[in-house]
Design a protein around this motif. Structure first.
Motif, PDB file in Angstrom:
ATOM      1  N   VAL A  44      64.253 -54.086  -5.577  1.00 16.83           N
ATOM      2  CA  VAL A  44      63.767 -52.674  -5.318  1.00 16.83           C
ATOM      3  C   VAL A  44      64.071 -51.795  -6.286  1.00 16.83           C
ATOM      4  CG1 VAL A  44      65.999 -52.352  -3.823  1.00 16.83           C
ATOM      5  CG2 VAL A  44      63.728 -50.809  -3.532  1.00 16.83           C
ATOM      6  N   LEU A  45      63.362 -50.932  -6.886  1.00  8.28           N
ATOM      7  CA  LEU A  45      63.452 -50.147  -8.094  1.00  8.28           C
ATOM      8  C   LEU A  45      63.815 -48.531  -7.673  1.00  8.28           C
ATOM      9  CD1 LEU A  45      61.071 -51.837 -10.373  1.00  8.28           C
ATOM     10  CD2 LEU A  45      63.451 -52.365 -10.387  1.00  8.28           C
ATOM     11  N   THR A  46      64.429 -47.798  -8.520  1.00  3.52           N
ATOM     12  CA  THR A  46      64.550 -46.293  -8.294  1.00  3.52           C
ATOM     13  C   THR A  46      63.378 -45.682  -8.999  1.00  3.52           C
ATOM     14  OG1 THR A  46      66.980 -46.543  -8.043  1.00  3.52           O
ATOM     15  CG2 THR A  46      65.772 -44.506  -8.865  1.00  3.52           C
ATOM     16  N   VAL A  47      62.976 -46.348 -10.305  1.00  5.99           N
ATOM     17  CA  VAL A  47      61.921 -45.774 -10.979  1.00  5.99           C
ATOM     18  C   VAL A  47      60.980 -46.722 -10.862  1.00  5.99           C
ATOM     19  CG1 VAL A  47      60.894 -45.104 -13.099  1.00  5.99           C
ATOM     20  CG2 VAL A  47      63.257 -44.636 -12.479  1.00  5.99           C
ATOM     21  N   HIS A  48      60.041 -46.638  -9.711  1.00  2.00           N
ATOM     22  CA  HIS A  48      59.192 -47.637  -9.207  1.00  2.00           C
ATOM     23  C   HIS A  48      57.398 -47.374  -9.707  1.00  2.00           C
ATOM     24  CE1 HIS A  48      59.228 -44.708  -5.805  1.00  2.00           C
ATOM     25  NE2 HIS A  48      57.937 -44.708  -6.112  1.00  2.00           N
ATOM     26  N   TYR A 104      65.107 -37.500 -12.066  1.00  2.00           N
ATOM     27  CA  TYR A 104      66.126 -38.265 -11.820  1.00  2.00           C
ATOM     28  C   TYR A 104      66.400 -38.783 -13.479  1.00  2.00           C
ATOM     29  CZ  TYR A 104      67.708 -43.326 -12.455  1.00  2.00           C
ATOM     30  OH  TYR A 104      68.315 -44.613 -12.615  1.00  2.00           O
ATOM     31  N   TYR A 105      67.563 -39.033 -13.849  1.00  2.00           N
ATOM     32  CA  TYR A 105      68.098 -39.583 -15.004  1.00  2.00           C
ATOM     33  C   TYR A 105      69.479 -40.670 -14.726  1.00  2.00           C
ATOM     34  CZ  TYR A 105      69.577 -39.485 -19.843  1.00  2.00           C
ATOM     35  OH  TYR A 105      70.027 -40.071 -21.258  1.00  2.00           O
ATOM     36  N   ASN A 106      69.437 -41.523 -15.559  1.00  2.00           N
ATOM     37  CA  ASN A 106      70.502 -42.705 -15.778  1.00  2.00           C
ATOM     38  C   ASN A 106      71.347 -42.239 -16.842  1.00  2.00           C
ATOM     39  OD1 ASN A 106      70.836 -45.363 -17.159  1.00  2.00           O
ATOM     40  ND2 ASN A 106      71.919 -45.481 -15.327  1.00  2.00           N
ATOM     41  N   SER A 107      72.701 -41.765 -16.660  1.00  7.32           N
ATOM     42  CA  SER A 107      73.723 -41.470 -17.537  1.00  7.32           C
ATOM     43  C   SER A 107      74.670 -42.561 -18.124  1.00  7.32           C
ATOM     44  CB  SER A 107      74.509 -40.319 -17.400  1.00  7.32           C
ATOM     45  OG  SER A 107      75.482 -40.740 -16.336  1.00  7.32           O
ATOM     46  N   ILE A 109      60.374 -37.621 -13.732  1.00  3.89           N
ATOM     47  CA  ILE A 109      60.127 -36.297 -13.012  1.00  3.89           C
ATOM     48  C   ILE A 109      58.985 -36.119 -12.216  1.00  3.89           C
ATOM     49  CG2 ILE A 109      59.540 -33.876 -13.519  1.00  3.89           C
ATOM     50  CD1 ILE A 109      61.042 -33.916 -16.352  1.00  3.89           C
ATOM     51  N   ASP A 110      59.040 -35.816 -10.959  1.00  2.00           N
ATOM     52  CA  ASP A 110      58.251 -35.688  -9.867  1.00  2.00           C
ATOM     53  C   ASP A 110      57.590 -36.923  -9.593  1.00  2.00           C
ATOM     54  OD1 ASP A 110      58.704 -32.933  -9.728  1.00  2.00           O
ATOM     55  OD2 ASP A 110      57.377 -32.598 -11.044  1.00  2.00           O
ATOM     56  N   GLN A 111      58.357 -38.104  -9.727  1.00  2.00           N
ATOM     57  CA  GLN A 111      57.838 -39.218  -8.704  1.00  2.00           C
ATOM     58  C   GLN A 111      57.741 -39.190  -7.732  1.00  2.00           C
ATOM     59  OE1 GLN A 111      59.089 -43.605 -10.010  1.00  2.00           O
ATOM     60  NE2 GLN A 111      60.274 -42.993  -8.199  1.00  2.00           N
ATOM     61  N   ASP A 112      56.733 -39.724  -6.662  1.00  2.00           N
ATOM     62  CA  ASP A 112      56.579 -39.351  -5.374  1.00  2.00           C
ATOM     63  C   ASP A 112      57.828 -39.495  -4.514  1.00  2.00           C
ATOM     64  OD1 ASP A 112      56.820 -42.209  -5.523  1.00  2.00           O
ATOM     65  OD2 ASP A 112      55.090 -42.819  -4.238  1.00  2.00           O
ATOM     66  N   TYR A 113      58.732 -40.449  -4.890  1.00  2.00           N
ATOM     67  CA  TYR A 113      60.032 -40.436  -4.068  1.00  2.00           C
ATOM     68  C   TYR A 113      61.091 -41.214  -4.939  1.00  2.00           C
ATOM     69  CZ  TYR A 113      59.373 -45.022  -2.388  1.00  2.00           C
ATOM     70  OH  TYR A 113      59.079 -46.478  -2.128  1.00  2.00           O
ATOM     71  N   TYR A 114      62.261 -41.189  -4.759  1.00  2.67           N
ATOM     72  CA  TYR A 114      63.310 -41.610  -5.261  1.00  2.67           C
ATOM     73  C   TYR A 114      64.225 -42.150  -4.263  1.00  2.67           C
ATOM     74  CZ  TYR A 114      62.067 -39.182  -9.567  1.00  2.67           C
ATOM     75  OH  TYR A 114      61.236 -38.713 -10.500  1.00  2.67           O
TER      76      TYR A 114
END
Length: 927
Positions: free
Chosen positions: A336-340, A603-606, A652-657
């Motif tokens: 399962v992915l966060t950025v899908h 979303y951003y991965n730091s 930015i603005d993916q359907d959901y995270y």
């Protein structure tokens, strides 16, 4: 009266009735008088906030309560009679009640289970107002409902002074504990029992900083960040001034935390003794602990190498490598992915041909000793020793479960505005590691949670028209280097020159106590440090003696992230998803950051992801040689080239995270094992995906999805159905197994949840099915995999990844009573293997078949045999009991305990697998 000697906080303060002898003569009247001794505070009217764009639709919660300080009298009353100081646990009940209240939740009822997180305090809700130290440029207003400090300053200095003063009011003892943990000095400060020793040792090897190194981090952070760096330094100094002003005021008023008396730092009669002022290097020591706990992904390369060698020994080099890779699941197709959205962010991927690997000779690895010259027993002889050890385990393991996030774009909500339900799962402690606050002043406008002692800015929370939160991401910023030894065991080759290791020592000693059985003692922690970081292991590679070191990109840079948090609090900086992402880029810890305003999500991965030398496989140790170092690495400053922001998973603005410490994106490899077909992130993804498909998502619907996932047994929802398919592939004739199958199927039909029969019943619905699965899982995993893998490889793989992490699994990485569950386990391995046996399509299957050697009938025999054993295992065996729970008490074994880090205790609550601090937000407008 003589000053009392230090004793172990994690022991003395948890056992009712174990008080210093002189207190037994104190009268109840005297105790009550002491209880009421803090300075009375008047009330005033707070102005209505005009900078709040949430429209009353921002909520938050942080159990147990805001008040994390208690006087000696309050501690004694709590221990003897269960009396709680005001606002010490008033958020615990609403938090706990969501487990049974979510099913009927509506938007109107959200604040039954959460706090109203609007800015400001209504005039009729003001409990107190104070101007610390008589200052005219800052006020601290506390609300009646929660006692949260709302700090408003007219100057920047005054604002931060107030933030420091409020932090000390609410968490002074905890802050003091952690500045000593960060320096490896907890035993000297709070006593020498094993739990304290284990805690300071956990962190010292990772960050054995000298005072000069702590100061240099501050100097460098300031020098490298221009005006923002200078402002951060000014803010920190003002914050420290506020802390120290409270120390002085509470000392003269004799209402300082009672733990200082119980650990011998203050005398309750004469007031002799001191509470040391805080200094700026204390903040870096605190940050190093928090960074190690939650923001330092990676490491483990030596353990990876050991398991790879075991696999190659079992199967041969070629097949063994395939087997290892299939269990590692570094880029599993079913994860399962966060950025899908299909976007790829390659990092930490397997090179075509590995370069510079330095795998140890089989059986040669030993752990570098940390403790030397130990005297005294250091043993915890108290009746509550197990609880003390569990507290230390829970704290040191909290880093493994920081989560979670559910964020839905406005396109799919009923209002057209984005909705977010998110927060960090930082463990449960008394007092809590985090504290709530609102800060309003020049250049700062935020409300939310901050780690105690680092609350000059809000670290997770909301601004005027946006909210943000984080989960631990776990990408690899730590590498292991094999440095070849020369001359002796304490010299190594660095760029061809035989170089002496730096010897770093911390000596601790403690005095004997009269009540906890701890003898006087001392010991020394010694770390050998190289240019490539501290030594963690020793071994031989091809017969050559080496030391394995650990190099972390955030090492010597714990102070740097202050700039990112400063930006997140600045209303003139964060005005959009893009500026939010830029702020998050200034945080060098490994986090997933989420954002929502009235129009957008982001979303951003730091993290400072080092650019590795070509051909280096980050999964394994490499030689400490220039050819395999991070690109442009400077050992003096521990800086290098880092991957650009665009290469970090972002959106930015993916359907959901969703995020629950799962894989971030395609080809982005985390350091964690277990990112496969079954991950607890699936529990969120499946639910949110259905909501988005239906559309019209509301705040209450998203809270329900989170709550439903938090009560679900991951094994039951995603693995048990296929296990039962194998078992039921033929008629089950054994009566014991058949009865167990019926119970498990009934539980599955009911949703596979661990929920009470009714609110407060303290018994589970389908309790027998839950007991059976808890007993069955470790049995079936071992029977399924150990025969094929062999003892050595099975053990090596279990060292890489625990087989289980149920709520009651004291053997798991987070320990019992910790809340966070089902992150680590062999569920993906079982899932893939069982589906393969059933003949189903498996993307990225294990390299070999294990259950019954791939035979359906043989696999079925294994499952039925272990199921019968599990069904006959008593509840007392499955849930053996501890200092809190009697053997066989299933609900209690699962329950969440607020682990005591101070003198106040709280009641345990029913299990929920959810964030500790949590926000529910839906903004109605934007600036």
């Amino acid at each position: 009266m003589p000053r009392r000697t230090p004793r172990n906080l994690l022991d003395r303060l948890r056992t009712p009735g174990r008080f210093p002898g002189f207190l037994k003569a104190a009268s109840v009247c005297a105790l009550i008088a002491a209880l009421l001794s803090p300075l009375a505070q008047g009330t005033a009217t707070a102005a209505t906030a005009s900078n709040d764009y949430c429209g009353g639709q921002c909520s938050d919660i942080l159990p147990a309560g805001e008040n994390g300080n208690a006087t000696l009298a309050q501690i004694l009353l709590n221990q003897a009679f269960g009396v709680e100081p005001a606002h010490a646990e008033d958020q615990l009940g609403p938090y706990a009640n969501l487990a049974t209240g979510a099913s009927t939740l509506t938007d109107a009822k959200i604040n039954t289970f959460f706090n109203d997180a609007s800015f400001g305090v209504a005039s009729d809700q003001v409990a107190s107002t104070e101007s610390p130290s008589g200052r005219t440029d800052v006020t601290i207003v506390r609300d009646k409902a929660t006692g949260v400090p709302h700090i408003t300053g007219t100057t920047r200095y005054g604002t931060e002074y107030g933030a420091g003063y409020a932090a000390a009011e609410d968490r002074l003892w905890l802050m003091d504990v952690f500045r000593h943990v960060g320096r490896g000095q907890l035993t000297t400060f709070a006593g020498g029992v094993a739990a304290n020793q284990g805690l300071e040792q956990e962190f010292y090897r990772n960050a054995p900083y000298s005072e000069a190194e702590l100061q240099s981090q501050i100097d460098n952070a300031v020098a490298n960040n221009g005006a923002r760096g200078q402002q951060a330094l000014a803010d920190a100094n003002a914050y420290l001034a506020g802390i120290n002003a409270y120390i002085d005021a509470s000392d003269s008023g004799r209402y300082f935390p009672g733990e200082y008396v119980l650990t011998g730092h203050k005398d309750s009669i004469t007031n002799a003794g001191t509470i040391d002022h805080f200094k700026i290097t204390d903040l870096v020591a605190l940050a190093s602990v928090i960074g190690t706990l939650f923001g330092s992904g990676g490491g483990g390369e030596v353990n990876n190498a050991v398991s790879l060698l075991a696999a190659q020994e079992k199967y041969g080099v070629t097949e063994g490598t395939k087997v290892w890779e299939s269990f590692r699941e570094r880029n599993d197709a079913e994860a399962v992915l966060t950025v899908h959205n299909g976007e790829s962010f390659p990092y930490g991927t397997k090179p075509t041909t590995a370069q510079g690997e330095a795998l140890p000779d089989a059986g040669s690895v030993t752990t570098e000793p940390l403790v030397y010259d130990a005297t005294g027993t250091g043993a915890d002889q108290s009746a509550d020793a197990a609880s003390a050890a569990a507290t230390a385990t829970a704290l040191s393991s909290a880093k493994r479960g920081m989560s979670n996030a559910l964020v839905v774009s406005g396109k799919y909500t009923a209002s057209g505005h984005p909705i977010a339900v998110f927060g960090p799962q930082t463990g449960y402690f008394a007092p809590q590691l985090l504290m709530l606050q609102e800060i309003q002043g020049p250049g700062i406008s935020a409300r939310g949670a901050s780690f105690a002692g680092l609350s000059m800015y809000v670290e997770l929370g909301r601004g005027q028209d946006y909210s943000w939160s984080a989960t631990t991401s776990g990408q690899d910023i730590i590498d292991s280097y094999a440095v070849e030894l020369c001359t002796d065991d304490y010299h190594y080759l660095f760029h061809g020159t035989c170089t002496a290791m730096d010897e770093i020592e911390q000596k601790n000693s403690w005095k004997p106590t009269t009540a906890d059985g701890t003898a006087a003692g001392s010991y020394t922690m010694r770390v050998w440090k190289t240019k490539y970081g501290p030594v963690e292991y020793r071994a031989t590679v091809g017969g050559k003696k080496v030391a394995y070191t650990t190099l972390r990109s955030s090492y010597m840079h714990e102070a740097d992230s202050i700039i990112g948090f400063q930006m997140l609090n600045d209303p003139d900086y964060v005005k959009s998803p893009g500026t939010f992402q830029t702020a998050a880029q200034h945080i060098n810890f490994t986090f997933n950051w989420f954002y929502a305003d009235s129009q957008h999500t982001a979303y951003y991965n730091s993290g400072n992801n080092p650019v590795r030398a070509s051909g280096v496989d980050p999964e394994f140790p490499v030689w400490g040689q220039a050819a395999y170092e991070w690109q442009n690495w400077d050992p003096t400053t521990n800086t290098s080239d880092y991957t650009p922001a665009s290469a970090h998973p972002n959106s930015i603005d993916q359907d959901y995270y969703i995020s629950w410490n799962n894989k971030q994106a395609l080809n982005y490899t985390t350091a964690s094992w277990g990112d496969g077909s079954v991950h607890r992130g699936n529990l969120l993804d499946d639910r949110v995906k259905k909501l988005v498909a239906a559309g019209g998502v509301t705040r209450s619907a998203l809270v329900k999805a989170m709550s439903d996932a938090s009560l679900t047994d991951l094994r039951a929802e995603d693995v048990l159905p296929d296990l039962l398919k194998v078992v039921n592939s033929s008629t089950v004739t054994d009566t014991t197994a058949a009865a167990a199958v019926t119970k498990l199927q009934t539980w599955l039909t009911a949703g596979g949840k661990r929920t009470e029969t009714s609110a407060g019943s303290k018994t589970y619905a389908n309790s027998d099915a839950i007991r059976i699965l808890d007993a069955w899982w470790p049995l079936l995993v071992k029977a399924e995999f150990q025969p094929g893998l062999g003892d050595s490889l099975y053990t090596a793989f279990t060292n890489n990844l625990y087989i289980d992490e149920t709520p009651s699994a004291a053997h798991g990485p987070t320990g019992s009573h910790a809340g966070s569950s089902f992150q680590y386990g062999w569920w993906s391995y079982v899932d893939k293997d069982i589906r393969s046996v059933l003949g189903q399509t498996v993307s990225g299957p294990l390299a070999e078949q294990y259950c019954g050697g791939g035979s359906l009938s043989a696999c079925r025999d294994i499952l039925i045999s272990t199921l019968k054993t599990a069904a006959g295992t008593t509840a007392a065996t499955v849930y053996p009991g501890d200092s809190l729970c009697s053997a066989g008490d299933q609900w209690c074994a699962d329950s969440i305990v607020q682990r005591t880090l101070g003198g106040i205790k709280h009641y345990n609550i029913s299990w929920q697998n959810r964030p500790t601090f949590q926000q529910v937000v839906e903004y109605t407008s934007h600036r």
